[in-house]
Design an enzyme around this catalytic site. Structure first.
Site, PDB file in Angstrom:
ATOM      1  N   GLU A   1      -8.228 -24.253 -26.617  1.00  0.00           N
ATOM      2  CA  GLU A   1      -8.005 -23.978 -25.192  1.00  0.00           C
ATOM      3  C   GLU A   1      -9.097 -24.566 -24.299  1.00  0.00           C
ATOM      4  OE1 GLU A   1      -5.178 -23.078 -24.905  1.00  0.00           O
ATOM      5  OE2 GLU A   1      -4.764 -22.076 -26.788  1.00  0.00           O
ATOM      6  N   GLY A   2      -9.565 -25.743 -24.628  1.00  0.00           N
ATOM      7  CA  GLY A   2     -10.563 -26.413 -23.796  1.00  0.00           C
ATOM      8  C   GLY A   2     -11.937 -26.336 -24.418  1.00  0.00           C
TER       9      GLY A   2
END
Length: 612
Positions: A458-459
């Site tokens: 997620e990043g």
């Protein structure tokens, strides 16, 4: 006997965050401390009975493709079914959606048990219903979101592509209208999608009767070419099996094909896939192209998807935290029972004495306190963020607006700080085990492998740092940073007024750290040059995170003193010692980090590629 995790959750939920006060709000008025406890009891039991015993099983028996379908161990099917039957898939949803209308903070706390028990199994519980509820039509909500929440179907997020991991502006998946009258489909405007998606958790399996893929794709412009950048990105619902407006399967397989399974360092029990959309393996109604239904407006795909991405980032922070806690509990148990070495007296080691448990040694205590301060502090941060979600949804106008703004600033920290520091906790857990920590006879090596993925999920750490320094602290002319400063200042004031010298000393240290952070933020943007300002975004994120965690520990320590002024309980003494460790050993580290930020040091940014 109450487990250590349950005792910690009870304290944070009730003594610190005062979750019971939420029952005074209309949305949660049917609930009480008893119903909250019953939810935690249920989840703790399911995690203990159906997740924890099989954590090593799913690590060793990875998903495999037999040429027809993805095969998973039976324990994964059983565990997911138990979770679905508990109602937790819809825990915070409206009654009308089959939910319990639980506060999100209670849902987050209850799900913590699954993260400790087996992240490999628990990660198969992904749904995409919240994004569909926020941006989908009424029919999409009833057909797709409702059937995810009731457990019939699962969901995925299809963002990355083989040539475009985190760079979503470079995605090449196309979506074109599906013939004449494509807008008349009751499930939404119907498109045909072609492209490839990579790193899709839960992308193919037989755990449920259908999989709802949320897919980012670009709609070509009038000239037939894809619009550069993110402007043309739209969001589509692409079910694995096509359904009608009543949610019934039509018997048609959508043109979505499994291209391969990814076998990762950790989370080995979770299916992770490469998916091909529209390659023609399953032509639908005579044509190639996967059927997808537009969610929201064309060109607003990122806005719609990031509604879910922000929730997913907090969830990843929680996953990292629980893996860190799992390692902490394992190494604490080992340190208490493993006899190794002898006590050190005034003249050195006393060879004639019998060996003592590892936990008697100062350096083992250091490593245990570090783990405890990282992981219980990260748990406090993530539950606080979950509490902000409840405030944003159900608080008064000003309180809700402040909660949303604080969440904007804290989300990069809630995701990245646990992902880095709870991984370090897992490394310390291995160190405490010594040589045994490297073997599969003990679980700590698996916890480290599982947790190493969360720095990317997620990043990445670097992306979160760019988001924090490049956007979150400067948006609305710094309103979020000022609000955070005021909120931290309130905790500082409470600690200074508490009458406890230790709390007052920590409050003074936090006030100085906050001032350093604010000064560095101003200095790094002094020239207005984004390249200079962002050159040291990661050290900034590290320092910012440490200041936030010091704030959470001070707030928790104040709650400890309110509940137990004399620290008569062992758990409360432990919380206070963890806070002391963080202030004495961790908070002082922000100085060197902020120094390179404030002077806009370009050592890294200006190093030419050939120098390597």
């Amino acid at each position: 006997m109450t487990s250590p995790l349950r005792a910690t959750l009870d304290f944070l939920l009730h003594d610190w965050l005062q979750a019971g006060s939420l029952t005074a709000r209309e949305r949660f008025s049917d609930h009480s401390r008893e119903t909250f406890d019953a939810v935690l009891d249920t989840c703790e039991r399911i995690a203990r009975e159906q997740y924890a015993p099989f954590n090593r099983t799913v690590d060793m028996q990875e998903p495999r493709f037999d040429g027809d379908k993805v095969i998973l161990p039976q324990c994964t099917h059983d565990a997911r079914l138990a979770y679905a039957h508990s109602g937790m898939l819809a825990a915070a949803q409206d009654y009308e959606m089959g939910g319990m209308q639980l506060p999100y903070v209670v849902e987050s706390a209850a799900n913590a048990f699954f993260g400790v028990a087996s992240i490999g199994i628990g990660a198969n519980l992904l749904t995409t219903g919240n994004a569909i509820l926020a941006h989908g039509t009424a029919v999409q909500q009833q057909v797709f979101a409702a059937n995810e929440f009731n457990g019939r179907w699962t969901g995925t997020m299809c963002l990355s592509e083989p040539q475009a991991g985190s760079s979503l502006s470079d995605i090449a998946t196309r979506a074109v209208p599906d013939g004449a009258g494509f807008e008349a489909d009751p499930l939404g405007p119907r498109y045909r999608l072609t492209g490839h998606k990579m790193w899709i958790s839960g992308g193919d399996h037989e755990l449920a009767e259908n999989i709802v893929h949320l897919v980012l794709a670009k709609i070509p412009g009038p000239d037939g070419r894809l619009v550069p950048g993110v402007k043309g990105i739209s969001l589509f619902i692409c079910p694995k099996h096509l359904v009608d407006e009543g949610g019934r399967l039509t018997g048609e397989h959508n043109d979505i094909a499994l291209a391969g399974l990814n076998h990762k360092l950790g989370w080995c029990g979770t299916v992770n896939t490469l998916l091909n959309f529209g390659e023609g393996r399953y032509p639908v109604r005579g044509d190639a192209g996967a059927i997808g239904y537009l969610v929201g407006q064309p060109g607003e795909g990122l806005r719609c998807m990031f509604h879910m991405m922000n929730e997913a980032r907090i969830a990843i922070g929680m996953a990292a935290t629980m893996l860190g806690l799992a390692g902490y509990y394992a190494s604490l148990d080992y340190a208490r029972t493993r006899l190794q070495g002898r006590p050190v007296g005034a003249g050195g080691k006393e060879a004639a004495q019998p060996p003592v448990p590892l936990i008697e040694h100062a350096d083992i205590k250091r490593m245990l306190l570090a783990q405890k301060s990282y992981c219980e502090g990260a748990l406090a941060l993530n539950l606080y963020c979950a509490r902000l979600v409840d405030e944003a949804r159900t608080g008064g106008a000003q309180a809700a607006a402040d909660a949303r703004l604080l969440l904007e600033v804290l989300t990069p920290i809630a995701k990245s700080w646990p992902s880095e520091n709870c991984l370090e906790a897992n490394s310390l857990a291995i160190q405490i085990h010594g040589g045994y920590g490297y073997t599969r006879d003990f679980p700590v090596e698996q916890y480290w492998r599982d947790n190493r993925l969360n720095m990317i999920h997620e990043g990445t750490h670097g992306i979160q740092a760019q988001d924090l320094l490049g956007r979150k602290v400067v948006m609305q002319e710094g309103a979020g940073l000022r609000l955070l400063g005021r909120t931290v200042g309130q905790t500082i004031q409470r600690a200074q007024d508490s009458g406890h010298a230790e709390l007052a000393a920590w409050a003074d240290a936090l006030a100085q750290a906050l001032q350093q952070l604010q000064a560095a933020t101003q200095a790094t943007w002094a020239t207005g040059d984004a390249q200079q300002a962002l050159a040291n975004a990661v050290p900034y994120l590290q320092a910012f995170g440490h200041v936030v965690l010091a704030w959470k520990w001070l707030d928790v320590a104040c709650a400890v003193r309110r509940a137990d002024a004399m620290l008569s309980g062992a758990a409360n003494r432990g919380r206070t010692r963890a806070a002391a460790y963080f202030y004495h050993y961790e908070l002082p580290r922000i100085g060197p980090w902020l120094a390179v930020v404030a002077r806009r040091d370009m050592t890294c940014a200006d190093t030419p590629p050939e120098a390597f």
